[in-house]
Scaffold this active site. Structure first.
Site, PDB file in Angstrom:
ATOM      1  N   SER A 104      20.029 -12.814  33.177  1.00  0.00           N
ATOM      2  CA  SER A 104      19.025 -13.326  34.121  1.00  0.00           C
ATOM      3  C   SER A 104      19.693 -13.802  35.404  1.00  0.00           C
ATOM      4  CB  SER A 104      18.176 -14.456  33.528  1.00  0.00           C
ATOM      5  OG  SER A 104      17.431 -13.999  32.400  1.00  0.00           O
TER       6      SER A 104
ATOM      7  N   HIS B 159      14.200 -13.622  30.619  1.00  0.00           N
ATOM      8  CA  HIS B 159      13.640 -12.296  30.888  1.00  0.00           C
ATOM      9  C   HIS B 159      13.720 -11.950  32.373  1.00  0.00           C
ATOM     10  CE1 HIS B 159      11.228  -9.498  28.177  1.00  0.00           C
ATOM     11  NE2 HIS B 159      11.368  -8.804  29.286  1.00  0.00           N
TER      12      HIS B 159
ATOM     13  N   SER C   8      16.174  -0.226  24.342  1.00  0.00           N
ATOM     14  CA  SER C   8      14.898  -0.919  24.222  1.00  0.00           C
ATOM     15  C   SER C   8      13.947  -0.197  23.267  1.00  0.00           C
ATOM     16  CB  SER C   8      14.236  -1.028  25.602  1.00  0.00           C
ATOM     17  OG  SER C   8      12.940  -1.591  25.501  1.00  0.00           O
TER      18      SER C   8
END
Length: 393
Positions: A321, A290, A135
């Protein structure tokens, strides 16, 4: 001499179960998601646990993501030789031995007691053979993190900042570090409604711990009057001003111009958006809401996957998800996904025991998926994808 000429069976992910049982003692690590969450609750600070586990609004999308998997099923096929099974996938020009990847999670920064959760996740990737998506929000620079991934390919996830110069610097660093794909998150240019964080009166973007990609970037540092080491408060304020470009299709064309890395668009949930992305030549489309953390619209990501797959055509579709089990993984693949992302489960594995804990979680998910394929008569993921999934309710 036997009339049968069976080749020796190759090792499979499902062999993990036999190895555990042969020891004759209960495993020290959690085996399923319920137990995993219970163990994580005991070691994570309440503020961190609430941040990771909570969703947007009243959480209906987050919970729907998980519940919707129970409405889809895989039909068993008998009298199929599944002695040898193949869980490999082709993606970005290389063969990956399994269909999983570790979804990007900024909260890795808070999951390990040593303050280096992203390095622990990278090590879990090297141990398990599951690619890690690093990330933008990380507690170690991307150059340091990828060094711990071993020979397993890693991808870099970018929250595109409002400065194109800074964005291009991040992309160049990812290229030079050896990341194999660029994942662009589309749905977090502004934070969704987060009652849990509001009640706590605190959002983690007030912390400097997960801003090391910013603090180590030459373009970001040159924009400051004082270095982050000299004045971290000013550096955090500068990050807030720069974080979150509202992306449009024009940005996709720009990204294609500035990098040779495969481009993945994360957050596509509509067939027309998938079709347009494919027409623009993106390398993969990432169906995700998300994990229910951004928009509390109430639609499960898995229910939107078939439309996205249809719109994507020949372009690979990634999915995350609501994945909590090996059965969920195979359901997503049966519905057209090429590869499946694991999020909260591996973050809780990090909390339980760092890299080893996260790697164990990934191995258990692969073991369950492998054994379901064996029992249900699907020797390859292609066979499963061709068979599809059916609604059961």
């Amino acid at each position: 001499m036997s009339i049968f000429n069976h080749e020796k069976r190759k090792p499979h992910y499902g062999d993990l179960q036999g190895k555990i049982l042969l020891k004759g003692v209960p495993p020290s690590y959690p085996i399923d998601y319920t137990e995993l969450l219970q163990r994580a609750e005991k070691v994570l600070p309440p503020s961190v646990l609430n941040y990771i586990e909570s969703g947007s609004g009243d959480g209906r999308t987050q919970h729907r993501n998980v519940q919707a998997f129970s409405e889809w099923g895989i039909v068993p096929r008998m009298l199929v030789d599944c002695t040898n099974r193949d869980l490999s996938v082709e993606l970005f020009g290389y063969t990956q031995p399994n269909p999983l990847f570790m979804s990007p999670i900024g909260a890795n920064a808070f999951c390990t007691s040593d303050g280096h959760g992203d390095i622990a996740a990278a090590k879990a990737s090297a141990i398990s053979g599951v690619p890690f998506v690093a990330s933008t929000l990380a507690n170690d620079p991307m150059e340091t993190v990828i060094q711990h991934c071993g020979d397993v390919p890693a991808w870099f996830q970018l929250y595109v900042p409002r400065s194109r110069e800074l964005a291009e610097s991040f992309i160049q660093r990812a290229e030079q570090s050896g990341y194999r794909a660029l994942v662009i998150t589309l749905d977090m240019w502004v934070h969704g409604w987060r009652p849990c964080d509001i009640r706590a009166g605190h959002f983690p973007d007030q912390e400097d711990v997960w801003l090391q990609n910013y603090f180590s970037d030459p373009v970001f540092r040159d924009s400051l009057s004082h270095t982050p080491e000299e004045n971290v408060t000013l550096a955090v304020k500068a990050f807030r001003r720069l974080f979150g470009e509202a992306l449009t299709w024009d940005h996709v064309a720009w990204l294609r111009e500035v990098t040779k890395l495969p481009i993945v668009l994360k957050g596509i949930c509509h067939g027309e958006d998938a079709r347009r992305a494919a027409d623009m030549g993106v390398d993969a489309i990432y169906c995700s809401n998300h994990g229910g953390r951004q928009a509390n619209s109430g639609i499960a990501a898995i229910d939107m996957l078939p439309e996205v797959v249809e719109g994507a055509g020949d372009t690979p579709v990634l999915f995350d998800s609501g994945i909590r089990s090996g059965a969920d993984i195979l359901t997503a693949i049966a519905m057209g996904a090429t590869a499946v992302g694991i999020g909260r489960p591996y973050s809780y594995g990090l909390a339980v025991d760092g890299a080893s804990g996260a790697a164990h979680v990934l191995r258990c998910l692969l073991a369950e998926a492998d054994l379901i394929m064996a029992v249900n008569g699907y020797p390859s993921l292609a066979d499963l994808r061709n068979a599809g999934a059916r609604r059961v309710s």
